[in-house]
Design a protein around this motif. Sequence first.
Motif, mmCIF file in Angstrom:
data_model
loop_
_atom_site.group_PDB
_atom_site.id
_atom_site.type_symbol
_atom_site.label_atom_id
_atom_site.label_comp_id
_atom_site.label_asym_id
_atom_site.label_seq_id
_atom_site.Cartn_x
_atom_site.Cartn_y
_atom_site.Cartn_z
ATOM 1 N N TRP A 288 1.033 -1.261 -0.029
ATOM 2 C CA TRP A 288 0.050 -0.045 -0.091
ATOM 3 C C TRP A 288 0.915 1.172 -0.065
ATOM 4 C CZ3 TRP A 288 -4.548 -0.520 -1.677
ATOM 5 C CH2 TRP A 288 -5.349 -1.737 -1.273
ATOM 6 N N TYR A 338 -4.540 2.233 5.097
ATOM 7 C CA TYR A 338 -4.550 0.950 4.911
ATOM 8 C C TYR A 338 -3.988 0.179 6.080
ATOM 9 C CZ TYR A 338 -5.900 2.636 -0.111
ATOM 10 O OH TYR A 338 -6.593 3.101 -1.028
ATOM 11 N N PRO A 446 -9.299 -2.533 -2.005
ATOM 12 C CA PRO A 446 -8.805 -3.343 -0.684
ATOM 13 C C PRO A 446 -9.534 -4.651 -0.560
ATOM 14 C CG PRO A 446 -9.415 -1.149 -0.342
ATOM 15 C CD PRO A 446 -9.772 -1.444 -1.809
ATOM 16 N N THR A 454 -4.399 -6.792 -1.351
ATOM 17 C CA THR A 454 -4.930 -5.866 -2.449
ATOM 18 C C THR A 454 -5.558 -6.975 -3.237
ATOM 19 O OG1 THR A 454 -2.856 -6.383 -3.504
ATOM 20 C CG2 THR A 454 -3.165 -4.264 -2.504
#
Length: 468
Positions: A288, A338, A446, A454
């Motif tokens: 991320w 994230y 996400p 991911t």
Amino acid sequence: MSERMSHPVSAAPAQGVTAPTRIGPAPPGPTSSRFAPTTFRFTRDPLTFLTTLARTHGDVTWYRMAGEQIFFVNDPQPIKDILVTHARNFTKSRGLERAKLLLGNGLLTSEGAFHLRQRRLMQPAFHRDRITSYGQTMVAYAAQLRQGWATGTTLDVAQEMMRLTLSIAGKTLFDVDVESRAAEIGRALTTIMEPFWLAMMPFADLLEHLPVGSMRRARLARQRLDAIVYGLIAERRAGTLDRGDLLSMLLLAQDEDDGSTMTDQQVHDEAMTILLAGHETTANALTWTWYLLSQAPEAEATLRAELEGTLGGRLPTVADLPGLPFAERVVTEAMRLYPPAWLIGRRAIEPYPIAGYVAPARTIILMSPWVTHHDPRFFKEPGRFDPARWTPEFKAALPKFAYFPFGGGPRQCIGESFAWMELVLVVATIAQRWRLRLTPGHPVTPWPLVTLRTKHGMRMTLERVGSA
């Protein structure tokens, strides 16, 4: 590290246990119907479901899901009380019973006196002085990875980071080279996680034993991982036990009362937890980070200027960390947006008061770093990647549990210092030589499983910067 993994809630109460009885009025919450059951809405998109819950109904909300009463809390003070002040009134939620299928009764999943004993035995491996000695290995593996890249190449950065962090964990904590098996381990771990929400359903115990489908593939993947970890243990028992690493400590540790040592099963469970849980969360945070930097050229330029000014082209060392404050802010902000451990769950042992309501005994209480980290009360423009926000003054004014990517309290991530050092050193090493650009048209979604992955990987193209 190991206890950074999320603690998703099961959709069904433990076998033989009656669901909690309502005590007093329930907090506000969503309605559920046969056409839009809460279980479906939660499992379909838990990040949106929980965010909407907090924004619509407030900081303490309630809903029922397949027989369980759920309190969702999004206020830093009650979160602190649950994780720290009143931690003894809670166990981990039943979702981690499913994690035991993979990790066994390790540090992440164990409870009570056994958990305290295991944490005490493992703590020396994460002492500050020992962690510092790991820094050189972290940089060496990151430098080796960047050396193997070629300009113009497009690759899946999520897979690259999984391979890198698994290699680092294997070498620093177990003194073994698992790089050759990193791809195999990564595939097996993905196979195990893919049916995660299916495993949370009331009929999961039946599905677990059926010889078909994703649950069967997950079971076979667990067997492959078991074989790898037990193989590491057997090799060490047949050779030199004491290499000064975590595996040595596990094999040589003796119980203070009776002098007994850990069985292979116990060593396996702890090794599996550290090797897999630790590398998984760190790899996600790095993935991320590269994505966010690719979308923020000003922040990327500031990072590169800091690296050039502090390092002058040489590889970073642990001694350089104080001179890389912006690199640390980049990682901090990436884990705000994230958080790898996106959901934390606890189950109340006794009735527990929260903000004027009472959660009955056995109620599951959820807290989400994802939701809290995106709360505009604590973070201006919460959806914007802004590493510069993390000034000392901002951090001092921020409520303690408005930012908690590593959890908190007696079960806070045992490897937090290890993770911070690894994240900053890896970012510094790779960003020195490479700029990563998101492949045009690649979807970025996400994927909230046990950790925040991911969904489609992270396809990025490499651009060389600086000298080779």
